[in-house]
Design an enzyme around this catalytic site. Structure first.
Site, PDB file in Angstrom:
ATOM      1  CB  CYS A 163      -1.153  51.554  50.627  1.00 32.26           C
ATOM      2  SG  CYS A 163      -2.081  52.646  51.701  1.00 32.26           S
ATOM      3  CG  HIS A 166      10.065  63.997  50.716  1.00 32.13           C
ATOM      4  ND1 HIS A 166      10.618  64.404  49.519  1.00 32.13           N
ATOM      5  CD2 HIS A 166       8.727  64.000  50.550  1.00 32.13           C
ATOM      6  CE1 HIS A 166       9.639  64.669  48.665  1.00 32.13           C
ATOM      7  NE2 HIS A 166       8.471  64.435  49.270  1.00 32.13           N
ATOM      8  CB  SER A 212      -6.139  50.847  52.218  1.00 28.74           C
ATOM      9  OG  SER A 212      -4.782  50.764  51.884  1.00 28.74           O
TER      10      SER A 212
END
Ligand code: ADP
Ligand code: MG
Ligand code: MG
Length: 891
Positions: free
Chosen positions: A841, A465, A774
């Site tokens: 993305c 993360h 996307s």
């Protein structure tokens, strides 16, 4: 008959630069240099095929090798007018290894081979310099003794040091012939003592001993390890070069040196390198004496540049430098020797360089007409641009390393240690520079990460993360510094014997992963004119559009500054964590009846509208894709007990109620849980509010600016057409309502993420109700490989190290698996709707390798973090050029 031996120099060049596989890099380029008329001492190359044959035949040479070597050696003798082993005028040679790619672990070069007690006298006589002859002889024994016979190098060094002390001289060049003769005797005794064998005096035995040592070194453990780490197949083999010696150690008009045709650290078009007078071979790099600069321009007052010391040879070298650059059309790294004012070339290869130098050299060479603009684009590795876009540590600054982690997000940053995101925000608001130090980070920390100069974690990998979010923001990040122990309670950070407290300063180097104690000076990035020139050239050839993933005005500004052509992913949940919103978000989640929920959601509307309006303003008419809420709701609830109490108070609810709600929302596997469009279906009010905010903001800004804003509303985690049917319909109802209220309309798109295998497989159906796709390749990788990014750390590195997977699939797209689904999704989507807009993305949007794949699949755009936009622009250009080239070659 197989040809095992290729001659070069002396009027016969049987090889060339194109024959690197057969002759190795060194041999191929020696032949090439000789064939364009450069002064290369004559020699020959024994091919890499001999090496392979040697190992295939149980360490035996092909029968006809000896004859071919004898013929080629005789050619050298004729060219030099000397005879190998001759007592009066002996030919000496060097034996040099050379694989296709330069490879540490291979045998070191042996110089002056062919000397013995007899020929040394001949050399002394023919050269008229006994000191030189005996210096060469002792060098030979030293090199051959250690490299071929395995005598530890320091045995020789120790003896030499001792002699220098006895003779009371500091410099090798001051030792007389007589003293060198004593050293030679001493060296021979060392060889006998260490190996139980006499030093070989027969030149033929010396030659074959050295050749065998080169081939033998191909299988030594060091070379073996290097090959494994760099994917070099063992059957490539190495070549051996045997070459007539020229002497840089024959007096003050002799020298040896290594240099680059341009400065490899800045790219400046200046001759760059070092040389030593009266020296041989690797003396320059061995630190025996202090080497001197090449160019007078670069010389300090006390230095003796080659330009002034050996002007004739220098002038010749300048001519060669020019010829080499014109011929190879790239910056070269060269090795040379000057014997009695005459220049000889001993090696050339493409020079390694820094990112800044690569950029400058590519642009300069294109301007000089040496290469085309398209070649210039291909000369700069896209990933290296990272180095140019961030501040770096001042190379001259002093530093003490505390620990080392992974280079998770590039740049350098210094600041005071802070352990919580809240404190980061407080201190940053007061203008302090702080580094957020966490064991690992979670979505709650995002705001703190944004406010910090850099982030340090002690756990997690390159796709943790912390790493992903920091890269996205362009924050410096060192992740997984496992040797650091963080104690939140004591507010300390411990590494080895160092204990640092909150408020103490540290410096992070996100490019190397190093963590330093205190404040190390940094230098700001300098975006030269060359940078924008290259970007301009890249933009001219690329087909893929490049957008950025951005949600804050800061990120959007950065994205535009770096040339983003829109926003490909605005993650609305990041906006929910703002200190002025999180309360309403929590109220929304905690509401047990829909009226209370509606109130909380209404309170969020103005915030969201402002958020979107500022993005639309900054992007002034460029496309902006806004993803509706994606993560599971429990991510917004407090994790700690004390926070729970505070929030309960603020919400006017009991701690028990809050705890119960948190428990009810908790999931065994949140990644596959109640998130994405599933939330939009369970709580339609949330998506309705977001759609309203988007449309109101779009109308507002287009009224303000007169610019046509075409918002793109993106529904996440769709797996079935029915989900998109439902959420699309709900969104359209809101849009219609807004249009009615505002008395106006505008164009908009509603599309979906493709991030589940089912969505890719049923893309033809989903495309019926989608205006765009996307590809969310982060989640698509997790769901396709059945592999959670957060849990992969325990086995994925092993998979990559041992070739089970070619690369980390979260960094570079798994072309066959995940890529196959992208291709399928793209093709079947377009079969339904040819005008379907396709983008990607996620982390892969900024990875050059993955971008090459997306170019092949024919996507319309990639979207990546703002700081990677230039990387993506260049990579997209290279991908387009590659594709064009592939199309030219008939199948
Ligand atoms: P490496 O691959 O480690 O660079 P080389 O084979 O290039 O090793 O040899 C190292 C150095 O030895 C060269 O740079 C050059 O100075 C010297 N050398 C090699 N061959 C000769 C030769 N025939 N005459 C003079 N010097 C030589
Ligand atoms: Mg070399
Ligand atoms: Mg996703």
């Amino acid at each position: 008959m197989t040809k095992w031996v290729y001659s070069f120099g002396g009027g016969l060049n049987e090889g060339g630069a194109g024959m690197r596989n057969l002759l190795g890099g060194k041999g191929a380029n020696l032949a090439e240099m000789a064939s364009i008329g450069l002064p290369v001492p004559p020699g020959f190359t024994i091919t890499t095929e001999v090496c392979s044959a040697f190992y295939e035949n149980g360490n035996a040479y092909p029968d006809d090798l000896a004859g071919q070597v004898a013929t080629a050696l005789h050619r050298i003798e004729t060219a030099m007018g000397l005879t190998f082993g001759d007592a009066n005028a002996p030919l000496l040679v060097s034996v040099r290894s050379g694989a296709r790619v330069s490879m540490p672990g291979m045998m070191d070069t042996v110089l002056n081979l062919g000397l013995n007690d007899e020929t040394v006298e001949g050399l002394a006589h023919s050269s008229g310099d006994a000191r030189f002859a005996w210096d060469s002889y002792r060098r030979f024994i030293q090199m051959y003794g250690s490299v071929v016979m395995g005598v530890p190098h320091h045995r020789f060094e120790d003896l030499l040091e001792q002699s220098k002390r006895t003779l009371n001289v500091a410099d090798d060049t001051a030792i007389s012939a007589e003293s060198w003769r004593d050293v030679v005797e001493g060296y021979k005794e060392i060889v006998l003592r260490e190996t139980g064998k006499h030093f070989p005096s027969d030149p033929q035995a010396q030659l074959w001993g050295a050749v065998s040592a080169v081939f033998g070194s191909w299988m030594n453990p060091r070379a073996h390890t290097y090959r494994r780490l760099h994917d070099i197949p063992a059957n490539w083999g190495t070549a051996v070069n045997v070459q007539a010696m020229v002497f840089g150690n024959m007096g003050e008009d002799c020298a040896t040196g290594v240099c680059f045709t341009r400065d490899p650290s800045t790219g400046e078009n200046i001759f760059y390198g070092e040389y030593l007078v009266n020296a041989q071979g690797e003396d320059v790099v061995a630190g025996i004496r202090t080497p001197q600069p090449m160019s007078a321009l670069r010389a300090a007052a006390e230095q003796r540049p080659m330009e002034t010391v050996l002007p004739e040879a220098y002038a010749e070298l300048l001519r060669v430098r020019d010829l080499l650059e014109k011929h190879y059309r790239d910056m070269q790294d060269i090795e040379f020797t000057v014997q009695s004012n005459t220049l000889y070339m001993l090696q050339t290869r493409t020079g390694k360089r820094t990112a800044a130098a690569a950029l400058k050299i590519a642009i300069d060479m294109a301007r000089e007409g040496l290469i085309t603009q398209e070649e210039a684009i291909q000369r700069v590795p896209p990933a290296s641009l990272d180095q140019l876009l961030h501040p770096t540590l001042d190379p001259n600054a002093e530093r003490t390393q505390l620990a080392r982690g992974l280079p998770a997000s590039p740049g350098a940053a210094a600041g005071a240690i802070v352990f919580t995101a809240e404190e980061v925000e407080e201190r940053a608001a007061q203008g302090q520079d702080v580094i957020l130090v966490r064991i690992e980070t979670s979505p709650e920390d995002v705001h703190g990460m944004h406010a910090a100069r850099g982030v340090l974690t002690t756990r997690g990998g390159m796709t943790s993360h912390a790493a992903v979010v920091a890269r996205g923001m362009g924050r410096v990040c060192v992740a997984g510094a496992g040797s650091i122990h963080v104690d939140y309670k004591a507010q300390t950070l411990t590494a080895g014997s160092h204990v640092l407290k909150a408020g103490d300063w540290i410096t992070l180097d996100g490019g190397t992963g190093a963590v330093y104690i205190g404040k190390v000076a940094t230098i700001p990035p300098t975006l030269s004119g060359d940078f924008s020139t290259l970007m301009g050239w890249a933009d001219d050839v690329r087909r893929l559009r490049v957008r950025a993933n951005a949600e804050t005005p800061d990120d959007a500004e950065t994205a535009r500054k770096f040339g983003a052509e829109g926003i490909g992913l605005c993650r609305t949940e990041h906006m929910f964590f703002g200190p002025d919103r999180i309360g309403h978000v929590r109220q929304m989640i905690m509401a047990d009846e829909s009226e209370a929920r509606a109130r909380a959601i209404d309170a969020l509307l103005p915030f969201q509208r402002d958020d979107f309006a500022s993005l639309f303003r900054i992007m002034s008419g460029l496309p902006v894709t806004i993803r509706l809420l994606d993560p599971p709701l429990h991510e917004f609830l407090p994790h700690g007990e004390t926070e729970l109490v505070d929030i309960a108070k603020a919400l006017g609810q009991s701690v028990e109620a809050l705890r119960a709600r948190r428990a009810a929302l908790s999931e065994a596997n949140p990644m596959l849980g109640h998130r994405g469009c599933r939330l939009g279906i369970s709580y339609p009010e949330i998506y309705a509010m977001q759609v309203r905010a988007i449309m109101e903001a779009a109308i507002l800004v287009s009224r303000e600016t007169g610019e046509a804003i075409v918002p793109e509303i993106m529904i996440p985690l769709v797996g079935m057409k029915t989900e998109l049917d439902r959420t699309r319909k709900a969104a359209e109802d809101v849009v219609a309502a807004v249009f009615g209220e505002q008395g106006t309309t505008l164009e908009y798109l509603i599309g979906t993420m493709i991030e589940l295998p089912r969505a890719a497989i049923t893309a033809a159906q989903i495309a019926e109700v989608a205006d765009f796709f996307s590809f969310g390749t982060n989640d698509l990788t997790q769901t396709t490989l059945g592999l959670s990014r957060d849990d992969a750390g325990s086995f994925l590195p092993y998979y990559v190290d041992h070739g089970l997977l070619p690369k980390d699939p979260f960094v570079s797209i798994d072309r066959e698996g995940v890529g196959g689904l992208v291709r399928l999704g793209a093709e079947s989507g377009r079969s339904t709707k040819p005008s379907l807009k396709l983008g990607v993305c996620g982390e892969h949007g900024g990875d050059p390798d993955s971008i090459a794949f997306f170019e092949q699949v024919g996507l319309d755009y990639v979207s990546c973090s703002p700081f990677r936009v230039p990387v993506a622009r260049l990579a997209a250009a290279q991908a387009a050029l590659l594709r064009r080239k592939a199309a030219e070659v008939p199948a």
